[in-house]
Write a protein that holds these residues in place. Sequence first.
Motif, short mmCIF file in Angstrom:
data_model
loop_
_atom_site.label_atom_id
_atom_site.label_comp_id
_atom_site.label_asym_id
_atom_site.label_seq_id
_atom_site.Cartn_x
_atom_site.Cartn_y
_atom_site.Cartn_z
N ASN A 234 -1.93 -8.92 6.45
CA ASN A 234 -0.70 -8.46 5.85
C ASN A 234 0.07 -7.46 6.43
O ASN A 234 1.32 -7.49 6.58
CB ASN A 234 -1.14 -8.21 4.33
N ASN A 235 -0.53 -6.32 6.95
CA ASN A 235 0.11 -5.28 7.63
C ASN A 235 0.81 -5.70 8.84
O ASN A 235 2.01 -5.27 9.13
CB ASN A 235 -0.90 -4.09 7.77
N ASN B 153 3.76 -7.67 8.06
CA ASN B 153 5.04 -7.35 7.45
C ASN B 153 5.58 -6.01 7.92
O ASN B 153 6.60 -5.67 7.28
CB ASN B 153 4.69 -7.32 5.96
N ASN C 177 6.89 1.29 0.62
CA ASN C 177 6.74 -0.08 0.44
C ASN C 177 5.44 -0.65 0.94
O ASN C 177 4.76 -1.68 0.32
CB ASN C 177 8.06 -0.77 0.91
N SER C 178 5.37 -0.44 2.14
CA SER C 178 3.82 -0.94 2.85
C SER C 178 2.81 -0.50 2.15
O SER C 178 1.91 -1.60 2.04
CB SER C 178 3.77 -0.44 4.27
N ARG D 60 2.63 -2.64 -1.12
CA ARG D 60 2.45 -4.07 -0.92
C ARG D 60 0.90 -4.25 -0.35
O ARG D 60 0.23 -5.28 -0.79
CB ARG D 60 3.33 -4.50 0.37
N GLU D 61 0.35 -3.38 0.22
CA GLU D 61 -1.25 -3.32 0.57
C GLU D 61 -1.94 -3.45 -0.47
O GLU D 61 -2.86 -4.07 -0.72
CB GLU D 61 -1.37 -2.11 1.57
N VAL E 156 -2.10 -6.80 -2.39
CA VAL E 156 -2.34 -7.96 -1.60
C VAL E 156 -3.45 -8.90 -2.12
O VAL E 156 -3.45 -9.89 -2.15
CB VAL E 156 -2.85 -7.49 -0.13
N ASN F 224 -2.27 -11.72 -4.21
CA ASN F 224 -1.62 -12.73 -3.63
C ASN F 224 -2.62 -13.73 -3.26
O ASN F 224 -2.93 -13.81 -1.96
CB ASN F 224 -0.83 -11.95 -2.37
#
Length: 279
Positions: A137-138, A141, A156-157, A160-161, A164, A167
């Motif tokens: 993912n990292n 993105n 944001n990272s 999002r992490e 994950v 998702n």
Amino acid sequence: MQKSKKNLIIFLLFLMNYNVKAENLYDKRKFFIEATTSRSLIIPNTNLHQIDSTVMNKNNDFFNRQEVIGDRTATYGSDQQKIASIYAFENSPKPKLKSNTYAIFAEYLFNPKFGFGISLNNASFQAHNISDTKFQNNLANDYLNTYLTNQAARENSIIREILVPYNTKSNNEFLQIVTVGLHIAYHFISHPTFDPYIRIGFGYGRNIEDMAVIYQSTLSLGNRFFLFDNFYLLFEGTASNYDAHKVPDSMPFEARKKNLSHAWSLQEYSGKIGLGVTF
């Protein structure tokens, strides 16, 4: 005394008659051919990361910190974000594996009690609630220059992490295993309507997805129900073990020097139904 002798004679006549019928059944029913379908009931310990390294390992343990917390969160996140990452990981949907198997089976009774069989099996495993790894993912993105210089991009990272594990997706062709099996069965009784049995089997084949070599072992308990003299319905419960072997990841010139090694194991408990003919 006379009554006891009479009962004994009746019992012996019944036993002789039963043995004659059993022998007649054995003469009539030596070959069995059947088509079956089965579905998994239980597949325990589904750490799918052992099978596919691109799938997130959702076991919460010390050696899985890169997934439980995540590299970005561990390095740049606050204590609250680290706790949130652990909580989100622990409560995210867990992977599930289901299977459907279709098989053709043939058996020869070389004895009224024992049979030898051969099968061709096609097992399809579907994976549900799987996620990409946090590293993937990292990698997909995060843009390095923006990430290093922009505080908002880092936040944001991290968020999002943390999210994950939620998702998730499904893969209906996670494993496609084709095997040929050899079986030995013990048949408990010779009966015109019922044929209960226990069977052990060993198979060899391939996983079509990555061509890993598959060794399969099975233990089955089932019963045939004869609807007509030569046509029957069967029900069976089966415990299966799959062991996969493949060449470890290596450089192109190095691969020739490496032998097959054990890659993963998978246990499955399934229910089977089928139709068959005998002659």
